[in-house]
Design a protein around this motif. Structure first.
Motif, PDB file in Angstrom:
ATOM      1  N   VAL A 105       0.841  -1.202   0.000  1.00  0.00           N
ATOM      2  CA  VAL A 105       0.000   0.000   0.000  1.00  0.00           C
ATOM      3  C   VAL A 105       0.876   1.252   0.000  1.00  0.00           C
ATOM      4  N   SER A 106       1.942   1.223   0.823  1.00  0.00           N
ATOM      5  CA  SER A 106       2.863   2.364   0.861  1.00  0.00           C
ATOM      6  C   SER A 106       3.539   2.567  -0.491  1.00  0.00           C
ATOM      7  N   LEU A 107       3.938   1.449  -1.124  1.00  0.00           N
ATOM      8  CA  LEU A 107       4.568   1.557  -2.442  1.00  0.00           C
ATOM      9  C   LEU A 107       3.590   2.085  -3.484  1.00  0.00           C
ATOM     10  N   VAL A 108       2.336   1.678  -3.374  1.00  0.00           N
ATOM     11  CA  VAL A 108       1.324   2.183  -4.312  1.00  0.00           C
ATOM     12  C   VAL A 108       1.155   3.691  -4.145  1.00  0.00           C
ATOM     13  N   GLU A 109       1.138   4.154  -2.884  1.00  0.00           N
ATOM     14  CA  GLU A 109       1.034   5.597  -2.643  1.00  0.00           C
ATOM     15  C   GLU A 109       2.244   6.332  -3.214  1.00  0.00           C
ATOM     16  N   LYS A 110       3.440   5.769  -2.977  1.00  0.00           N
ATOM     17  CA  LYS A 110       4.643   6.396  -3.527  1.00  0.00           C
ATOM     18  C   LYS A 110       4.606   6.397  -5.050  1.00  0.00           C
ATOM     19  N   THR A 111       4.103   5.292  -5.623  1.00  0.00           N
ATOM     20  CA  THR A 111       3.996   5.224  -7.086  1.00  0.00           C
ATOM     21  C   THR A 111       3.052   6.295  -7.612  1.00  0.00           C
ATOM     22  N   GLY A 112       1.940   6.513  -6.885  1.00  0.00           N
ATOM     23  CA  GLY A 112       1.017   7.575  -7.286  1.00  0.00           C
ATOM     24  C   GLY A 112       1.680   8.940  -7.257  1.00  0.00           C
ATOM     25  N   LYS A 113       2.453   9.198  -6.183  1.00  0.00           N
ATOM     26  CA  LYS A 113       3.162  10.480  -6.099  1.00  0.00           C
ATOM     27  C   LYS A 113       4.186  10.610  -7.220  1.00  0.00           C
ATOM     28  N   LEU A 114       4.896   9.490  -7.503  1.00  0.00           N
ATOM     29  CA  LEU A 114       5.881   9.527  -8.587  1.00  0.00           C
ATOM     30  C   LEU A 114       5.207   9.748  -9.938  1.00  0.00           C
ATOM     31  N   ASN A 115       4.017   9.175 -10.109  1.00  0.00           N
ATOM     32  CA  ASN A 115       3.289   9.396 -11.361  1.00  0.00           C
ATOM     33  C   ASN A 115       2.917  10.868 -11.517  1.00  0.00           C
ATOM     34  N   ILE A 116       2.498  11.489 -10.395  1.00  0.00           N
ATOM     35  CA  ILE A 116       2.174  12.920 -10.445  1.00  0.00           C
ATOM     36  C   ILE A 116       3.422  13.729 -10.795  1.00  0.00           C
ATOM     37  N   THR A 117       4.551  13.378 -10.132  1.00  0.00           N
ATOM     38  CA  THR A 117       5.809  14.069 -10.439  1.00  0.00           C
ATOM     39  C   THR A 117       6.205  13.858 -11.896  1.00  0.00           C
ATOM     40  N   ASN A 118       6.007  12.628 -12.381  1.00  0.00           N
ATOM     41  CA  ASN A 118       6.334  12.323 -13.777  1.00  0.00           C
ATOM     42  C   ASN A 118       5.471  13.142 -14.728  1.00  0.00           C
ATOM     43  N   ASP A 119       4.183  13.272 -14.398  1.00  0.00           N
ATOM     44  CA  ASP A 119       3.294  14.080 -15.238  1.00  0.00           C
ATOM     45  C   ASP A 119       3.752  15.539 -15.258  1.00  0.00           C
ATOM     46  N   ASN A 120       4.139  16.051 -14.076  1.00  0.00           N
ATOM     47  CA  ASN A 120       4.614  17.437 -14.010  1.00  0.00           C
ATOM     48  C   ASN A 120       5.886  17.617 -14.834  1.00  0.00           C
ATOM     49  N   LEU A 121       6.814  16.644 -14.696  1.00  0.00           N
ATOM     50  CA  LEU A 121       8.060  16.737 -15.465  1.00  0.00           C
ATOM     51  C   LEU A 121       7.795  16.613 -16.962  1.00  0.00           C
ATOM     52  N   THR A 122       6.833  15.759 -17.326  1.00  0.00           N
ATOM     53  CA  THR A 122       6.484  15.628 -18.746  1.00  0.00           C
ATOM     54  C   THR A 122       5.928  16.935 -19.289  1.00  0.00           C
ATOM     55  N   SER A 123       5.086  17.591 -18.476  1.00  0.00           N
ATOM     56  CA  SER A 123       4.540  18.883 -18.890  1.00  0.00           C
ATOM     57  C   SER A 123       5.648  19.918 -19.028  1.00  0.00           C
ATOM     58  N   GLU A 124       6.572  19.944 -18.045  1.00  0.00           N
ATOM     59  CA  GLU A 124       7.689  20.884 -18.123  1.00  0.00           C
ATOM     60  C   GLU A 124       8.568  20.592 -19.337  1.00  0.00           C
ATOM     61  N   ALA A 126       7.584  19.212 -22.143  1.00  0.00           N
ATOM     62  CA  ALA A 126       6.858  19.670 -23.334  1.00  0.00           C
ATOM     63  C   ALA A 126       6.996  21.182 -23.496  1.00  0.00           C
ATOM     64  N   ASN A 127       6.897  21.909 -22.374  1.00  0.00           N
ATOM     65  CA  ASN A 127       7.073  23.363 -22.437  1.00  0.00           C
ATOM     66  C   ASN A 127       8.491  23.722 -22.877  1.00  0.00           C
ATOM     67  N   ALA A 128       9.479  22.961 -22.354  1.00  0.00           N
ATOM     68  CA  ALA A 128      10.868  23.224 -22.735  1.00  0.00           C
ATOM     69  C   ALA A 128      11.088  22.955 -24.223  1.00  0.00           C
ATOM     70  N   VAL A 129      10.478  21.871 -24.728  1.00  0.00           N
ATOM     71  CA  VAL A 129      10.612  21.562 -26.161  1.00  0.00           C
ATOM     72  C   VAL A 129       9.981  22.661 -27.003  1.00  0.00           C
ATOM     73  N   THR A 130       8.810  23.133 -26.556  1.00  0.00           N
ATOM     74  CA  THR A 130       8.153  24.225 -27.284  1.00  0.00           C
ATOM     75  C   THR A 130       9.021  25.477 -27.280  1.00  0.00           C
ATOM     76  N   SER A 131       9.594  25.802 -26.107  1.00  0.00           N
ATOM     77  CA  SER A 131      10.479  26.967 -26.018  1.00  0.00           C
ATOM     78  C   SER A 131      11.704  26.783 -26.906  1.00  0.00           C
ATOM     79  N   LYS A 132      12.237  25.541 -26.939  1.00  0.00           N
ATOM     80  CA  LYS A 132      13.402  25.265 -27.778  1.00  0.00           C
ATOM     81  C   LYS A 132      13.071  25.493 -29.249  1.00  0.00           C
ATOM     82  N   ILE A 133      11.890  25.020 -29.665  1.00  0.00           N
ATOM     83  CA  ILE A 133      11.492  25.195 -31.065  1.00  0.00           C
ATOM     84  C   ILE A 133      11.365  26.680 -31.397  1.00  0.00           C
TER      85      ILE A 133
END
Length: 232
Positions: A105-124, A126-133
Protein backbone atom coordinates in the motif's frame (compact mmCIF):
# COMPACT_ATOMS: atom_id res chain seq x y z
CA UNK A 1 -77.07 -11.49 71.91
CA UNK A 2 -74.56 -14.25 72.09
CA UNK A 3 -75.62 -15.41 68.68
CA UNK A 4 -75.19 -11.94 67.25
CA UNK A 5 -71.72 -11.68 68.76
CA UNK A 6 -70.84 -15.09 67.39
CA UNK A 7 -72.16 -14.09 63.98
CA UNK A 8 -70.19 -10.84 64.04
CA UNK A 9 -67.08 -12.72 65.14
CA UNK A 10 -67.38 -15.28 62.39
CA UNK A 11 -68.03 -12.57 59.82
CA UNK A 12 -64.93 -10.68 60.90
CA UNK A 13 -62.86 -13.82 60.68
CA UNK A 14 -64.25 -14.54 57.25
CA UNK A 15 -63.32 -11.04 56.07
CA UNK A 16 -59.92 -11.39 57.61
CA UNK A 17 -59.44 -14.75 55.99
CA UNK A 18 -60.67 -13.29 52.68
CA UNK A 19 -58.15 -10.46 52.86
CA UNK A 20 -55.44 -12.96 53.64
CA UNK A 21 -56.47 -15.11 50.71
CA UNK A 22 -56.51 -12.10 48.38
CA UNK A 23 -53.08 -11.10 49.57
CA UNK A 24 -51.75 -14.61 49.10
CA UNK A 25 -53.42 -14.75 45.70
CA UNK A 26 -51.79 -11.47 44.64
CA UNK A 27 -48.43 -12.67 45.87
CA UNK A 28 -48.90 -15.94 44.02
CA UNK A 29 -49.83 -14.07 40.84
CA UNK A 30 -46.76 -11.86 41.23
CA UNK A 31 -44.52 -14.85 41.83
CA UNK A 32 -46.09 -16.54 38.84
CA UNK A 33 -45.32 -13.50 36.67
CA UNK A 34 -41.76 -13.37 37.94
CA UNK A 35 -41.30 -17.08 37.38
CA UNK A 36 -42.81 -16.81 33.89
CA UNK A 37 -40.42 -13.94 33.08
CA UNK A 38 -37.50 -15.91 34.38
CA UNK A 39 -38.66 -18.93 32.43
CA UNK A 40 -38.95 -16.84 29.29
CA UNK A 41 -35.46 -15.45 29.82
CA UNK A 42 -34.15 -18.92 30.48
CA UNK A 43 -35.77 -20.22 27.32
CA UNK A 44 -34.28 -17.27 25.42
CA UNK A 45 -30.87 -17.97 26.88
CA UNK A 46 -31.30 -21.64 26.12
CA UNK A 47 -32.16 -20.88 22.52
CA UNK A 48 -29.23 -18.45 22.32
CA UNK A 49 -26.96 -21.02 23.87
CA UNK A 50 -28.16 -23.62 21.42
CA UNK A 51 -27.60 -21.20 18.55
CA UNK A 52 -24.13 -20.42 19.89
CA UNK A 53 -23.41 -24.12 20.24
CA UNK A 54 -24.52 -24.67 16.68
CA UNK A 55 -22.45 -21.72 15.54
CA UNK A 56 -19.49 -23.03 17.49
CA UNK A 57 -19.85 -26.43 15.86
CA UNK A 58 -20.09 -24.76 12.46
CA UNK A 59 -17.04 -22.58 13.12
CA UNK A 60 -15.13 -25.59 14.38
CA UNK A 61 -15.91 -27.46 11.19
CA UNK A 62 -15.01 -24.43 9.08
CA UNK A 63 -11.79 -24.02 11.05
CA UNK A 64 -10.87 -27.61 10.30
CA UNK A 65 -11.55 -27.04 6.62
CA UNK A 66 -9.55 -23.81 6.68
CA UNK A 67 -6.65 -25.55 8.39
CA UNK A 68 -6.65 -28.14 5.65
CA UNK A 69 -6.76 -25.42 2.99
CA UNK A 70 -4.01 -23.41 4.70
CA UNK A 71 -1.82 -26.47 4.95
CA UNK A 72 -2.44 -27.25 1.30
CA UNK A 73 -1.70 -23.63 0.33
CA UNK A 74 1.47 -23.56 2.41
CA UNK A 75 2.65 -26.62 0.55
CA UNK A 76 1.63 -25.16 -2.82
CA UNK A 77 3.43 -21.83 -2.34
CA UNK A 78 6.45 -23.51 -0.80
CA UNK A 79 6.17 -22.15 2.73
CA UNK A 80 6.75 -25.56 4.26
CA UNK A 81 10.02 -25.95 2.36
CA UNK A 82 11.14 -22.31 2.71
CA UNK A 83 13.65 -21.71 5.51
CA UNK A 84 12.22 -18.21 5.87
CA UNK A 85 8.91 -19.62 7.07
CA UNK A 86 10.20 -22.70 8.83
CA UNK A 87 8.71 -22.98 12.29
CA UNK A 88 6.24 -20.16 11.74
CA UNK A 89 2.62 -20.69 12.45
CA UNK A 90 -0.15 -19.64 10.15
CA UNK A 91 -0.74 -16.65 12.41
CA UNK A 92 2.87 -15.57 11.97
CA UNK A 93 2.62 -16.04 8.22
CA UNK A 94 -0.59 -14.00 8.12
CA UNK A 95 1.13 -11.29 10.15
CA UNK A 96 4.02 -11.24 7.69
CA UNK A 97 1.60 -11.10 4.78
CA UNK A 98 -0.26 -8.22 6.41
CA UNK A 99 3.06 -6.40 6.83
CA UNK A 100 3.81 -7.03 3.16
CA UNK A 101 0.36 -5.73 2.30
CA UNK A 102 1.05 -2.51 4.22
CA UNK A 103 4.35 -2.18 2.37
CA UNK A 104 2.53 -2.69 -0.93
CA UNK A 105 0.00 0.00 0.00
CA UNK A 106 2.86 2.36 0.86
CA UNK A 107 4.57 1.56 -2.44
CA UNK A 108 1.32 2.18 -4.31
CA UNK A 109 1.03 5.60 -2.64
CA UNK A 110 4.64 6.40 -3.53
CA UNK A 111 4.00 5.22 -7.09
CA UNK A 112 1.02 7.57 -7.29
CA UNK A 113 3.16 10.48 -6.10
CA UNK A 114 5.88 9.53 -8.59
CA UNK A 115 3.29 9.40 -11.36
CA UNK A 116 2.17 12.92 -10.44
CA UNK A 117 5.81 14.07 -10.44
CA UNK A 118 6.33 12.32 -13.78
CA UNK A 119 3.29 14.08 -15.24
CA UNK A 120 4.61 17.44 -14.01
CA UNK A 121 8.06 16.74 -15.47
CA UNK A 122 6.48 15.63 -18.75
CA UNK A 123 4.54 18.88 -18.89
CA UNK A 124 7.69 20.88 -18.12
CA UNK A 125 9.58 18.92 -20.79
CA UNK A 126 6.86 19.67 -23.33
CA UNK A 127 7.07 23.36 -22.44
CA UNK A 128 10.87 23.22 -22.73
CA UNK A 129 10.61 21.56 -26.16
CA UNK A 130 8.15 24.22 -27.28
CA UNK A 131 10.48 26.97 -26.02
CA UNK A 132 13.40 25.27 -27.78
CA UNK A 133 11.49 25.19 -31.06
CA UNK A 134 10.60 28.88 -30.70
CA UNK A 135 14.22 29.76 -29.90
CA UNK A 136 15.46 27.72 -32.87
CA UNK A 137 13.03 29.61 -35.10
CA UNK A 138 14.32 32.90 -33.70
CA UNK A 139 17.93 31.78 -34.23
CA UNK A 140 17.18 30.79 -37.82
CA UNK A 141 15.47 34.13 -38.38
CA UNK A 142 18.45 35.99 -36.91
CA UNK A 143 20.87 33.93 -38.99
CA UNK A 144 18.88 34.72 -42.12
CA UNK A 145 18.87 38.40 -41.18
CA UNK A 146 22.64 38.21 -40.64
CA UNK A 147 23.09 36.58 -44.05
CA UNK A 148 20.95 39.27 -45.66
CA UNK A 149 22.91 42.00 -43.88
CA UNK A 150 26.22 40.40 -44.94
CA UNK A 151 25.00 40.13 -48.52
CA UNK A 152 23.88 43.75 -48.49
CA UNK A 153 27.21 44.80 -46.99
CA UNK A 154 29.13 42.95 -49.69
CA UNK A 155 26.92 44.42 -52.37
CA UNK A 156 27.41 47.93 -50.97
CA UNK A 157 31.18 47.34 -50.66
CA UNK A 158 31.38 46.15 -54.26
CA UNK A 159 29.31 49.11 -55.36
CA UNK A 160 31.61 51.43 -53.41
CA UNK A 161 34.71 49.82 -54.97
CA UNK A 162 33.17 50.15 -58.43
CA UNK A 163 32.42 53.81 -57.78
CA UNK A 164 35.94 54.30 -56.43
CA UNK A 165 37.45 52.65 -59.50
CA UNK A 166 35.32 54.85 -61.75
CA UNK A 167 36.42 57.96 -59.85
CA UNK A 168 40.08 56.90 -60.11
CA UNK A 169 39.70 56.30 -63.84
CA UNK A 170 38.17 59.74 -64.22
CA UNK A 171 40.79 61.38 -61.98
CA UNK A 172 43.99 59.86 -63.51
CA UNK A 173 43.70 61.55 -66.95
CA UNK A 174 43.15 64.88 -65.25
CA UNK A 175 46.24 64.34 -63.07
CA UNK A 176 48.25 63.33 -66.16
CA UNK A 177 47.19 66.49 -67.94
CA UNK A 178 48.12 68.53 -64.88
CA UNK A 179 51.58 66.88 -64.58
CA UNK A 180 52.63 67.44 -68.20
CA UNK A 181 53.73 71.08 -67.72
CA UNK A 182 55.67 70.08 -64.60
CA UNK A 183 57.44 67.27 -66.50
CA UNK A 184 58.34 69.67 -69.30
CA UNK A 185 59.82 72.14 -66.84
CA UNK A 186 61.86 69.43 -65.10
CA UNK A 187 63.14 68.13 -68.44
CA UNK A 188 64.15 71.59 -69.53
CA UNK A 189 65.99 72.20 -66.28
CA UNK A 190 67.80 68.88 -66.62
CA UNK A 191 69.04 69.84 -70.06
CA UNK A 192 70.20 73.20 -68.79
CA UNK A 193 72.04 71.59 -65.88
CA UNK A 194 73.78 69.10 -68.12
CA UNK A 195 74.84 71.77 -70.51
CA UNK A 196 76.10 74.03 -67.74
CA UNK A 197 78.61 71.40 -66.45
CA UNK A 198 82.07 71.62 -67.98
CA UNK A 199 83.22 68.62 -69.98
CA UNK A 200 86.34 68.40 -67.84
CA UNK A 201 84.20 68.11 -64.74
CA UNK A 202 82.05 65.31 -66.10
CA UNK A 203 82.82 61.79 -64.88
CA UNK A 204 83.30 59.02 -67.39
CA UNK A 205 80.71 56.33 -67.74
CA UNK A 206 82.90 53.76 -65.98
CA UNK A 207 83.78 56.06 -63.12
CA UNK A 208 82.41 53.74 -60.49
CA UNK A 209 83.24 50.41 -62.15
CA UNK A 210 84.70 47.78 -59.81
CA UNK A 211 87.54 45.76 -61.28
CA UNK A 212 88.70 42.45 -59.81
CA UNK A 213 92.09 42.55 -58.12
CA UNK A 214 95.12 40.67 -59.32
CA UNK A 215 96.11 37.40 -57.69
CA UNK A 216 98.95 39.15 -55.93
CA UNK A 217 96.85 41.77 -54.30
CA UNK A 218 94.17 41.59 -51.64
CA UNK A 219 90.73 43.07 -51.92
CA UNK A 220 88.97 44.84 -54.77
CA UNK A 221 90.12 48.01 -56.50
CA UNK A 222 87.77 50.82 -57.33
CA UNK A 223 89.03 52.69 -60.42
CA UNK A 224 88.03 56.32 -60.40
CA UNK A 225 87.57 58.39 -63.47
CA UNK A 226 90.86 60.27 -62.99
CA UNK A 227 92.95 57.07 -63.09
CA UNK A 228 93.41 56.75 -59.33
CA UNK A 229 92.69 53.47 -57.59
CA UNK A 230 90.93 52.96 -54.32
CA UNK A 231 91.35 49.68 -52.40
CA UNK A 232 88.63 48.38 -50.15
Amino acid sequence: MAEKKAEKGSKFEVLKALEKCKKERDEAVHRESVIKERLRQYETRARSTEALKQKFRTLTQENKELRKQVKSLRQEIGLEASPKFTGKTTKDVIKDLQEKERECVSLVEKTGKLNITNDNLTSELANAVTSKILLEDQVQSLQQNLKDMTSNQRRLLKLWEDKKSQREQLTLPAIGQALKPVQKVLSHKGVQTDMSINSAQKLPANAFEIKPSSPLGNGNHLTLGNGNHHRD
